[in-house]
Design an enzyme around this catalytic site. Structure first.
Site, PDB file in Angstrom:
ATOM      1  N   HIS A 125       0.812  -1.227   0.000  1.00  0.00           N
ATOM      2  CA  HIS A 125       0.000   0.000   0.000  1.00  0.00           C
ATOM      3  C   HIS A 125       0.846   1.278   0.000  1.00  0.00           C
ATOM      4  O   HIS A 125       0.292   2.368  -0.177  1.00  0.00           O
ATOM      5  CB  HIS A 125      -0.938   0.035   1.210  1.00  0.00           C
ATOM      6  N   ASP A 162      -2.837 -10.461  -2.666  1.00  0.00           N
ATOM      7  CA  ASP A 162      -3.423  -9.954  -1.426  1.00  0.00           C
ATOM      8  C   ASP A 162      -4.865  -9.518  -1.735  1.00  0.00           C
ATOM      9  O   ASP A 162      -5.155  -9.068  -2.844  1.00  0.00           O
ATOM     10  CB  ASP A 162      -2.595  -8.760  -0.931  1.00  0.00           C
ATOM     11  N   HIS A 164      -6.442  -7.030  -0.795  1.00  0.00           N
ATOM     12  CA  HIS A 164      -6.540  -5.586  -1.009  1.00  0.00           C
ATOM     13  C   HIS A 164      -5.713  -5.199  -2.240  1.00  0.00           C
ATOM     14  O   HIS A 164      -4.642  -5.783  -2.470  1.00  0.00           O
ATOM     15  CB  HIS A 164      -6.007  -4.827   0.214  1.00  0.00           C
TER      16      HIS A 164
HETATM   17 ZN   LIG Z   1      -4.383  -7.117   2.435  1.00  0.00          ZN
END
Ligand SMILES: [Zn+2]
Length: 308
Positions: A125, A162, A164
């Protein structure tokens, strides 16, 4: 096949607030499951000290200094609503980068066929100039650039399963066709990016999954979107952003994979790596917040890496 495992006690010293899902027990659960005798052949190596200068491969110096000054002397400092730093977080993040870069060295020099890096904090991220989503620096992006700068890799693929979307990795390589970024992720879900229409310089392949998707939808996304993109791109190295929060037990998302799906996806990537990338696969732990789901999934993933 030689599969190497990097970890380091410093990764347990990145402390998050009580109740935070990204916690040291995640690595303890992984350590316990990999203690089983079926993993006796793993080449276990302590992660080397990282080289801070390599952070600049993916982030500008002002941002790096901003993160450095955010590290507290005591207690826990808040960087955003869900991203925090403790006194040892800098050393943990830099050691995670050191392990990922060493893994790249290993697969290019033949010391290992593939490598799993069990480190925290995670990285996918972290954008060029923003730490977010439990991530300080983008370890996978730094490792991809490291392979290009130090091992002459022309093309590197980052495959991110993942649950996300890896907004940070997408941001860093948005206009860089020498890196292919492919992601399966739940949508809608944090961080909100990852639509099919986000294609960068033609080097971004997003395969969003609707909530409650299971094995069939995930495997279809891999077979129809991710793997053909890899075949076209013919990377010199495959980096996996290996988060295991698409497991059905995970509390942060609603995708219903089992450990068998991670075994399968790993096998698919190994097959491509064998054909296109000189076997070179570097896998970096990202998310995964149910300790049992995480442990079983890592066992399946690492077991498959060892089989080749
Ligand atoms: Zn994640």
């Amino acid at each position: 096949m030689v599969t190497r495992l990097y970890t380091h006690p410093i990764f347990l010293e990145h402390i998050t607030p009580p109740g935070h899902p990204e916690r040291p027990d995640r690595l303890r659960a992984i350590e316990r499951v990999l203690d089983d005798e079926v993993f006796a052949a793993l080449d276990r190596v302590q992660a080397p000290e990282g080289d801070e200068a390599t952070i600049l491969y993916a982030h500008p110096p002002e941002f790096v200094e901003r993160v450095r000054t955010a590290i507290p002397d005591t207690g826990i400092a808040r960087i955003d609503a869900d991203t925090t730093a403790s006194p040892k977080s800098w050393q943990a993040a830099v050691t995670a980068i050191g392990a990922a870069n060493a893994a790249v060295d290993d697969v290019f020099t033949g010391r290992a066929d593939n490598v799993f890096v069990a480190a925290r904090p995670p990285g996918h991220h972290a954008e060029k100039t923003t730490s977010m989503g439990f991530c300080l620096f983008n370890t996978a992006a730094i490792a991809a650039r490291y392979a290009q700068k130090n091992h002459g890799a022309d093309r590197v693929a980052v495959v991110d399963w993942d649950v996300h979307h890896g907004n940070g990795t997408q941001d860093i390589f948005w206009d860089d066709p020498s890196v292919l970024y492919c992601s399966t992720h739940q949508m809608p879900l944090y961080p909100g990016t990852g639509a099919v229409s986000e294609t960068g310089a033609g080097n971004i392949v997003n395969a969003p999954l609707a909530p409650q998707s299971g094995s069939d939808v995930f495997r279809d996304a891999f077979l129809s979107r991710i793997l053909p993109a890899l075949d076209n791109f013919a990377p010199d190295l495959i980096i996996i952003s290996a988060g295991f929060d698409a497991h059905h037990r995970d509390p942060l998302a609603e995708i219903n994979l089992t450990e068998d799906d991670f075994d399968w996806a790993t096998g698919q990537l190994l097959e491509r790596a064998g054909r296109l990338s000189g076997n070179r696969v570097v896998s970096l732990l990202e998310g995964g917040y149910d300790l049992q789901g995480l442990a079983f999934s890592v066992a399946a993933h690492v077991g498959r890496l060892m089989k080749g």
